[in-house]
Motif scaffolding. Structure first.
Motif, PDB file in Angstrom:
ATOM      1  N   GLN A 322       7.777   3.646   4.113  1.00 28.08           N
ATOM      2  CA  GLN A 322       6.996   4.758   4.982  1.00 28.08           C
ATOM      3  C   GLN A 322       6.600   6.002   4.337  1.00 28.08           C
ATOM      4  O   GLN A 322       7.967   6.622   3.943  1.00 28.08           O
ATOM      5  CB  GLN A 322       7.513   4.682   6.396  1.00 28.08           C
ATOM      6  CG  GLN A 322       7.602   3.575   7.253  1.00 28.08           C
ATOM      7  CD  GLN A 322       6.309   3.055   7.662  1.00 28.08           C
ATOM      8  OE1 GLN A 322       5.316   3.944   7.978  1.00 28.08           O
ATOM      9  NE2 GLN A 322       5.816   1.663   7.458  1.00 28.08           N
ATOM     10  N   GLU A 353      -0.066  -2.576   3.907  1.00 27.43           N
ATOM     11  CA  GLU A 353      -0.056  -1.410   4.463  1.00 27.43           C
ATOM     12  C   GLU A 353      -0.195  -0.311   3.602  1.00 27.43           C
ATOM     13  O   GLU A 353      -0.900   0.644   3.791  1.00 27.43           O
ATOM     14  CB  GLU A 353       0.817  -1.325   5.566  1.00 27.43           C
ATOM     15  CG  GLU A 353       0.506  -0.199   6.742  1.00 27.43           C
ATOM     16  CD  GLU A 353      -0.793  -0.289   7.492  1.00 27.43           C
ATOM     17  OE1 GLU A 353      -1.178   0.703   8.024  1.00 27.43           O
ATOM     18  OE2 GLU A 353      -1.508  -1.535   7.608  1.00 27.43           O
ATOM     19  N   HIS A 354       0.718  -0.188   2.887  1.00 27.62           N
ATOM     20  CA  HIS A 354       0.852   1.076   1.903  1.00 27.62           C
ATOM     21  C   HIS A 354      -0.593   1.143   1.134  1.00 27.62           C
ATOM     22  O   HIS A 354      -1.081   2.124   0.916  1.00 27.62           O
ATOM     23  CB  HIS A 354       1.927   0.925   1.160  1.00 27.62           C
ATOM     24  CG  HIS A 354       2.087   1.722  -0.182  1.00 27.62           C
ATOM     25  ND1 HIS A 354       2.506   3.040  -0.018  1.00 27.62           N
ATOM     26  CD2 HIS A 354       1.662   1.670  -1.661  1.00 27.62           C
ATOM     27  CE1 HIS A 354       2.327   3.635  -1.291  1.00 27.62           C
ATOM     28  NE2 HIS A 354       1.962   2.766  -2.120  1.00 27.62           N
ATOM     29  N   ALA A 356      -3.266  -0.353   1.961  1.00 23.14           N
ATOM     30  CA  ALA A 356      -4.584  -0.140   2.775  1.00 23.14           C
ATOM     31  C   ALA A 356      -4.681   1.481   3.159  1.00 23.14           C
ATOM     32  O   ALA A 356      -5.672   2.012   3.421  1.00 23.14           O
ATOM     33  CB  ALA A 356      -4.110  -0.781   3.982  1.00 23.14           C
ATOM     34  N   GLN A 357      -3.565   2.008   3.237  1.00 21.09           N
ATOM     35  CA  GLN A 357      -3.575   3.680   3.661  1.00 21.09           C
ATOM     36  C   GLN A 357      -3.769   4.280   2.123  1.00 21.09           C
ATOM     37  O   GLN A 357      -3.433   5.697   2.426  1.00 21.09           O
ATOM     38  CB  GLN A 357      -2.255   3.704   4.282  1.00 21.09           C
ATOM     39  CG  GLN A 357      -2.022   3.287   5.700  1.00 21.09           C
ATOM     40  CD  GLN A 357      -0.652   3.729   6.232  1.00 21.09           C
ATOM     41  OE1 GLN A 357       0.123   4.283   5.635  1.00 21.09           O
ATOM     42  NE2 GLN A 357      -0.456   3.373   7.455  1.00 21.09           N
ATOM     43  N   GLY A 358      -3.927   3.801   1.267  1.00 21.35           N
ATOM     44  CA  GLY A 358      -4.410   4.674   0.107  1.00 21.35           C
ATOM     45  C   GLY A 358      -3.317   4.917  -0.902  1.00 21.35           C
ATOM     46  O   GLY A 358      -3.427   5.696  -1.831  1.00 21.35           O
ATOM     47  N   ARG A 463      -6.344   1.490  -6.818  1.00 22.39           N
ATOM     48  CA  ARG A 463      -4.972   1.678  -6.353  1.00 22.39           C
ATOM     49  C   ARG A 463      -3.991   0.721  -7.144  1.00 22.39           C
ATOM     50  O   ARG A 463      -2.676   1.277  -7.054  1.00 22.39           O
ATOM     51  CB  ARG A 463      -4.980   1.445  -4.862  1.00 22.39           C
ATOM     52  CG  ARG A 463      -5.760   2.507  -4.195  1.00 22.39           C
ATOM     53  CD  ARG A 463      -5.856   2.233  -2.757  1.00 22.39           C
ATOM     54  NE  ARG A 463      -7.104   3.101  -2.133  1.00 22.39           N
ATOM     55  CZ  ARG A 463      -7.268   2.915  -0.723  1.00 22.39           C
ATOM     56  NH1 ARG A 463      -7.048   1.781  -0.190  1.00 22.39           N
ATOM     57  NH2 ARG A 463      -8.420   3.492  -0.505  1.00 22.39           N
TER      58      ARG A 463
END
Length: 517
Positions: A322, A353-354, A356-358, A463
Motif C-alpha cells: 500500500q 491494483e498497484h 492500475a493506480q499508476g 508502467r
C-alpha cells in the motif's frame, strides 16, 4: 609493526597464510568480517584471495571459468574477491548449494550444475567433493600471500561433524589461524563461544586463536571479567570487540534484511549512506521487493538501502504494497512455486491494483517470467503454472541454464522508465528458460514492446518493465538516472570496513601472546 591481533605472512611465504573466520551460528557476521579482513590484508600490501568451501545460498554471481565458459559462485565470495582486489574465481567457492525446496538443493561444483551430485543424499557428497575443495584451496594458497577463509553455520554441529567439508576439516587441512565470531546482541555470547570451543576435539580447539564479539552495543568495559574468565577456561583470548554495524553497506548473505538492519524503519526515515551512520533523510521513494520463499539474488538491491531518500520494504503481505512507488518481483530459484505462494498471500491482486493506480512494476528474471501468461515446463526443470497475465509473454523452461555477464545498453524506454534509455550498464544472467511475446495476444490487443530481443520488455502503458538482467541497480549511473542521487561505491564500503579492523582488533600484550599471533 603489526598493531593488531591478526597474523601477518612472512615475506615470500608460500603456501599462503590462512586466516579462517568461523561463527558460533549463522548470522554471527562471518561474511562481512571476512570481507573486511580481505580488504585489510590487501591494504597491507599482500596478495589476497577469499575462500569458502561450501556455500548454501540462492545469491550467486556469474564469473568466467578457466575453460572460457561462464560459471556461478556465491555472492559473498564474489564481493570478498572484489574487496581483496582480485578477479572473482569459482575456486573461491568450489561448492554452491542453491535451495529449490526445503529438502532439495541444486549442486553447483566449480561453477557448473552437477546433476549427479544433486541427486545424492547430503552426507554421501562429502567424499566426492572433498578432492575438488582441497585442489581449489591449494591452488589459491600457491598463488597468494593470504587466503581468508569463511566457515559456514557453526563448526560444532556434532550431527554434521563427520561429514563436514566447510569448517574444521578445512581448518585442519591448512592449519588455519581461526577466529570464532559470536553475535553478542542476541545474548549468551560467552556461552556460545565456550560451548562451541568445548565441543571441538583437542586438535581443533588448538586452531582457535581468538574469539570475536560482534554486534556489541554499549561500554566495552562492562564486559569484564568475562573475557578473562573465558581465557582462563579455554586459553583463547577475546581479540576483537566489534560495535554494532547496522549499516555496514554489504548485503546480507541469507536473504532479506529487516528494517532495523537496513536502517529504513517504520518512522519514514532512511539511512543516508554507509559513511554517515545514524543520519537520516525524508523518504522520497518507497520500493517494495516481494520476498517470496525462494527469492534469489536479493543482494542486488543493497544499493537501494544505501541511497538517501529511499525506503526499501521486503513485502510478504498485500498491506506492505500500500502506498509504495515501485514494486519489484525479484529473481527466484523456484518460479512456479513462488508464484503459487504469491497468489496464496493475495499479492497477485495487490500487484495488479498497484499498477492500475499508476505505480511502477519491475520484474527481474524469475519475476519477469511471472508477469507473463504461462510458465511451460517440458523437462522437469521447474513446473507448469499460469502467470499473472500482466504482459503477453510465455516462458518455456529449458534444461540448460543460461549464464552470462556483459556490458549492455538498454533500448529506448517510455515513461516512467525513460531515464534508462540508451544507458550502458554491467549486468549478468542466471536463468533456465526462454521468454517471448505471444502473437495471438498481441493480435487480440494486449500490447507490449520488446525493447531488447529476448531480454527486456515494457507494457504498452510503460508502467511495467520486465528484464532478464540482474545487477542493473549496482550500476551507479542507473541509480543516478532513476533516483537522482548516488549510492556509496563498493570500494568506499570495503575501505570503511578495513579502517575499522585496526580499531576492532587492536592488540594488547596478553591477547597477542595468548593467541600466538
Amino acid at each position: 609493526m603489526n598493531t593488531t591481533n591478526l597474523p601477518l605472512p612472512q615475506p615470500g611465504q608460500r603456501p599462503a597464510l590462512c586466516v579462517m573466520v568461523l561463527g558460533t551460528s549463522s548470522g554471527a557476521g562471518k561474511s562481512w568480517v571476512t570481507t573486511a579482513l580481505c580488504r585489510w590484508y590487501r591494504n597491507q600490501g599482500f596478495k589476497v584471495a577469499p575462500f569458502k568451501a561450501q556455500n548454501m545460498s540462492n545469491h550467486a554471481r556469474v564469473v568466467p571459468t578457466a575453460d572460457g565458459a561462464w560459471g556461478e559462485m556465491g555472492t559473498a565470495q564474489y564481493l570478498q574477491a572484489l574487496a581483496a582486489g582480485c578477479e572473482p574465481d569459482v575456486r573461491m567457492n568450489p561448492l554452491l548449494l542453491k535451495p529449490e525446496a526445503d529438502t532439495r538443493s541444486q549442486v553447483v561444483l566449480l561453477g557448473q550444475v552437477d546433476q549427479q551430485l544433486t541427486q545424492l543424499p547430503w552426507r554421501e557428497r562429502s567424499a566426492q567433493v572433498w578432492p575438488h575443495i582441497t585442489a581449489a584451496l591449494d591452488d589459491l594458497r600457491s598463488e597468494n600471500d593470504v587466503v581468508v577463509i569463511e566457515g559456514a553455520g557453526s563448526p560444532a554441529e556434532i550431527n554434521l561433524h563427520a561429514s563436514d567439508v566447510v569448517n574444521m576439516r578445512v581448518a585442519r587441512h591448512v592449519q588455519a589461524h581461526c577466529l570464532l565470531v559470536s553475535d553478542i546482541d542476541r545474548g549468551g555470547a560467552f556461552a556460545h563461544l565456550y560451548g562451541t570451543w568445548a565441543l571441538l576435539p583437542p586438535e581443533e580447539q588448538a586452531l582457535i586463536r581468538g574469539f570475536v564479539l560482534n554486534k556489541f552495543r554499549g561500554d566495552a568495559r562492562l564486559l569484564a571479567p568475562a573475557p578473562q574468565m573465558l581465557l582462563e577456561k579455554t586459553g583463547v583470548p577475546v581479540v576483537a570487540t566489534i560495535p554494532m554495524q547496522l549499516r555496514h553497506g554489504l548485503p546480507e548473505e541469507d536473504g532479506a534484511f529487516d528494517a532495523d538492519v537496513s536502517g529504513a524503519g517504520a518512522s519514514g526515515a532512511a539511512a543516508s549512506g554507509v559513511g554517515a551512520p545514524g543520519v537520516s533523510t525524508l523518504v522520497q521513494t518507497t520500493v517494495a521487493v516481494v520476498a517470496y520463499p525462494r527469492a534469489s539474488n536479493l543482494d542486488e538491491f543493497q544499493p537501494l538501502l544505501n541511497v538517501p531518500g529511499v525506503r526499501l520494504v521486503w513485502a510478504r503481505t498485500p498491506a506492505q504494497l500500500q502506498g509504495v512507488d515501485w514494486v519489484i518481483l525479484p529473481g527466484t530459484k523456484a518460479t512456479a512455486s513462488d508464484l503459487r505462494w504469491l497468489r496464496s498471500q493475495g499479492l497477485d491482486a495487490a500487484i495488479a491494483e498497484h499498477v492500475a493506480q499508476g505505480g511502477r512494476l519491475w520484474g527481474i528474471c524469475g519475476g519477469l517470467q511471472m508477469l507473463g501468461e504461462a510458465l511451460i515446463d517440458l523437462h522437469g526443470v521447474d513446473d507448469n503454472e499460469a502467470g499473472l497475465g500482466l504482459l503477453p509473454l510465455v516462458t518455456v523452461f529449458e534444461v540448460e541454464k543460461r549464464l552470462c555477464r556483459a556490458q549492455v545498453t538498454m533500448g529506448a524506454l517510455d515513461a516512467p522508465w525513460q531515464a534508462l534509455t540508451d544507458l550502458p550498464m554491467q549486468v549478468y544472467e542466471i536463468h533456465h528458460g526462454r521468454t517471448q511475446l505471444r502473437d495471438d495476444m498481441l493480435a487480440a490487443g494486449m500490447l507490449a514492446h520488446e525493447r531488447v530481443p529476448g531480454m527486456v520488455w515494457q507494457s504498452a502503458d510503460g508502467r511495467i518493465l520486465a528484464s532478464y538482467w540482474h545487477g542493473m541497480l549496482e550500476n551507479a549511473a542507473v541509480i543516478k538516472a532513476l533516483l537522482g542521487v548516488s549510492a556509496p561505491t563498493l570500494d568506499s564500503v570495503f575501505d570503511r570496513l578495513a579502517a575499522g579492523v585496526d580499531g576492532w582488533f587492536a592488540s594488547d600484550a596478553q591477547g597477542s601472546e595468548a593467541a600466538g599471533l
